[in-house]
Motif scaffolding. Structure first.
Motif, PDB file in Angstrom:
ATOM      1  N   ASP A 159      36.755  45.853  59.945  1.00  0.00           N
ATOM      2  CA  ASP A 159      36.802  44.468  60.410  1.00  0.00           C
ATOM      3  C   ASP A 159      36.410  43.561  59.260  1.00  0.00           C
ATOM      4  OD1 ASP A 159      36.614  43.058  63.514  1.00  0.00           O
ATOM      5  OD2 ASP A 159      36.017  41.869  61.784  1.00  0.00           O
ATOM      6  N   GLN A 160      37.058  42.406  59.167  1.00  0.00           N
ATOM      7  CA  GLN A 160      36.730  41.461  58.103  1.00  0.00           C
ATOM      8  C   GLN A 160      35.503  40.626  58.436  1.00  0.00           C
ATOM      9  OE1 GLN A 160      40.094  38.908  57.525  1.00  0.00           O
ATOM     10  NE2 GLN A 160      39.858  37.846  59.474  1.00  0.00           N
ATOM     11  N   ASP A 161      34.980  40.800  59.655  1.00  0.00           N
ATOM     12  CA  ASP A 161      33.800  40.066  60.076  1.00  0.00           C
ATOM     13  C   ASP A 161      32.820  41.048  60.703  1.00  0.00           C
ATOM     14  OD1 ASP A 161      32.060  38.014  60.699  1.00  0.00           O
ATOM     15  OD2 ASP A 161      33.624  36.711  61.507  1.00  0.00           O
ATOM     16  N   GLU A 162      31.958  40.560  61.600  1.00  0.00           N
ATOM     17  CA  GLU A 162      31.010  41.420  62.284  1.00  0.00           C
ATOM     18  C   GLU A 162      31.568  41.848  63.630  1.00  0.00           C
ATOM     19  OE1 GLU A 162      26.688  40.352  61.678  1.00  0.00           O
ATOM     20  OE2 GLU A 162      27.620  38.412  61.308  1.00  0.00           O
ATOM     21  N   ARG A 221      32.665  46.994  57.201  1.00  0.00           N
ATOM     22  CA  ARG A 221      32.887  45.554  57.114  1.00  0.00           C
ATOM     23  C   ARG A 221      32.050  44.977  55.970  1.00  0.00           C
ATOM     24  NH1 ARG A 221      28.332  43.470  59.182  1.00  0.00           N
ATOM     25  NH2 ARG A 221      27.160  44.720  60.663  1.00  0.00           N
ATOM     26  N   PRO A 222      32.443  43.866  55.401  1.00  0.00           N
ATOM     27  CA  PRO A 222      33.687  43.149  55.704  1.00  0.00           C
ATOM     28  C   PRO A 222      34.862  43.764  54.950  1.00  0.00           C
ATOM     29  CG  PRO A 222      32.403  41.935  54.093  1.00  0.00           C
ATOM     30  CD  PRO A 222      31.589  43.144  54.451  1.00  0.00           C
ATOM     31  N   LYS A 254      39.132  43.756  54.931  1.00  0.00           N
ATOM     32  CA  LYS A 254      40.340  43.083  55.435  1.00  0.00           C
ATOM     33  C   LYS A 254      41.562  43.952  55.189  1.00  0.00           C
ATOM     34  CE  LYS A 254      42.903  38.730  55.113  1.00  0.00           C
ATOM     35  NZ  LYS A 254      42.963  37.386  54.473  1.00  0.00           N
TER      36      LYS A 254
END
Length: 455
Positions: free
Chosen positions: A205-208, A262-263, A265
């Motif tokens: 995941d590019q975020d949490e 993460r992070p 993408k």
């Protein structure tokens, strides 16, 4: 009792019943007139057009009982006219399908409708597999932004993958069984189901963890409906605060040791079933299957104006209470934007302006529409419609506002800018991967109602 008395009582009752019937008829007519006026208003404002999931009423089956109207948690989606349910503000529907469950004759259904010409919804089969064999689509990316659907679809996708892996027992040990892209409700459910089946997998995941939920304003109520989380068990509450739901997800990730990187993408994905290679910002990953649970918002949509790189420009709000005595501009006209603006306007000393490129808010949930109008009427929020930001300076913001055929420049004092204009959807990446969309004219069998509704 004398016969004449009986006649008198019967006559009085008859008059009473007639009066009650006429009174009820008058009420029904006033209600129908109000609903018709609201339908006209919805058409004028564009809220009659659905964004994603929405109800469809079969007028030949509808008996006009009003159960669907009473069951809907979002005000103004449905109304009764001449004994038939009508969709009023389709854009306010969030897909809970309470109306569908409440209808005693099955005259209403909630889904995406005809998606064969939709350029923004990937075509998937009954098992949630896309037009690229081995790549599955789950959650918001498929068009229905509802946590319950995301959880069930993430679960269903991995169940089908596990079935296929059982039928193909020979596995390349250099390949993971599964790569899950996205750690929102759909991605986490897919990962938990993969753990349950003993699949070798990775989630990126590019975020949490939490996905789109993390972008909700502070203390936003999130409707879930009861749903079964793999390994964890059943979520029984109908409403969770954003913070409570995120703590729940974080606890699940920790307790079941969900493998999330993460992070990270996703940059590209190539290959074929049983041999995919994903290029990411952290390197390459190889897997036999892929579940895309990216969400639809993607990376935050930028304004592309001078000064946007300033530290005072933010794309989400986590704690409105930490902003006091500030001059704030919120850019956007959706629910997230007005909720952020109202949250900020509720803090002491803040001067809040909201800039929206259209002439009015027209796709808001009913309660947000009513509340923001009240904030504006009381001067707590200043709304600049038909306006766009052209430059961001250290202590001010410049906007261009359209007034009929004329354009004027507005410069307002400013300390913070919150850009709540949605995100750049990942559709270009999906097309590069090879996924088909409704507008492509693909002949792939699309999902039926059972796969869309996921009951």
């Amino acid at each position: 009792m004398e016969p004449s008395h009986w006649l008198f009582v019967c006559a009085a009752l008859a008059v009473l019943f007639i009066a009650l019937a006429l009174w009820q008829r008058a009420i029904d007519r006033r209600h129908a007139t109000r609903v018709v006026a609201e339908i006209h208003d919805a058409r004028e404002r564009g809220t009659n057009r659905a964004i994603a999931q929405h109800p469809t009423v079969d007028p030949l089956q509808c008996i006009g009982c009003g159960s669907c109207v009473a069951a809907c948690p979002e005000e103004g989606v449905l109304g009764l006219v001449d004994g038939i349910a009508h969709v009023i503000h389709a854009s306010r529907c969030v897909g809970h399908a309470h109306c569908e469950v409440a209808c005693p004759v099955g005259a209403i259904s909630v889904g995406l409708g005809d998606i064969t010409k939709r350029p923004d919804i990937p075509i998937v089969r009954e098992n949630l597999e896309s037009t690229v064999p081995g790549i599955y689509v789950a959650g918001e990316l498929g068009g229905i932004a509802l946590i319950r659907h995301a959880v069930l679809q993430g679960t269903r996708a991995v169940e089908d993958i596990a079935r296929q892996l059982r039928e193909q027992p020979e596995r390349d040990r250099d390949l993971a069984d599964l790569l899950v892209v996205g750690a929102g409700p759909a991605g986490l459910s897919a990962s938990l189901k993969a753990i349950e089946f003993g699949l070798r997998h990775l989630t990126i995941d590019q975020d949490e963890a939490g996905g789109t939920i993390r972008k909700y304003p502070r203390r936003k109520l999130t409707l879930t409906q009861p749903v079964e989380i793999p390994l964890y068990g059943r979520l029984t509450k109908h409403e969770y605060m954003k913070e409570d739901l995120l703590r729940l997800w974080e606890g699940i990730v920790r307790d079941f040791q969900v493998p999330i990187r993460r992070p990270v993408k996703l940059l590209s994905l190539r290959g074929e079933k049983h041999a995919f290679v994903a290029e990411t910002s952290a390197g390459f990953f190889r897997s036999r299957f892929v579940v895309l649970a990216l969400g639809r918002r993607g990376t935050p949509r930028r304004l592309g104006v001078p000064g946007e790189e300033s530290d005072k420009v933010l794309y989400q709000i986590a704690d409105a209470a930490s902003y006091t005595g500030q001059r704030i501009l919120v850019v956007g006209g959706g629910d997230s934007a007005v909720e952020a603006a109202m949250g900020l306007a509720s803090q002491p000393g803040n001067v809040v302006t909201i800039s929206y490129r259209k002439q009015a808010f027209f796709r808001l949930k009913a309660r947000n529409d009513e509340r923001v109008r009240d904030f504006m009427a009381k001067g707590r929020i200043r709304a600049l419609f038909s306006s766009e930001v052209t430059a961001i300076e250290n202590d001010s913001v410049t906007l261009r506002a359209e007034d009929g055929d004329r354009s004027r420049e507005i410069r307002i004092p400013n300390d913070h800018v919150f850009v709540m204009a949605g995100g750049e959807p990942p559709f270009a990446l999906l097309r590069e991967i090879g996924l088909g969309f409704g507008a492509d004219g693909s002949n792939a069998p699309i999902v039926g109602r059972a796969a869309v509704s996921v009951s």
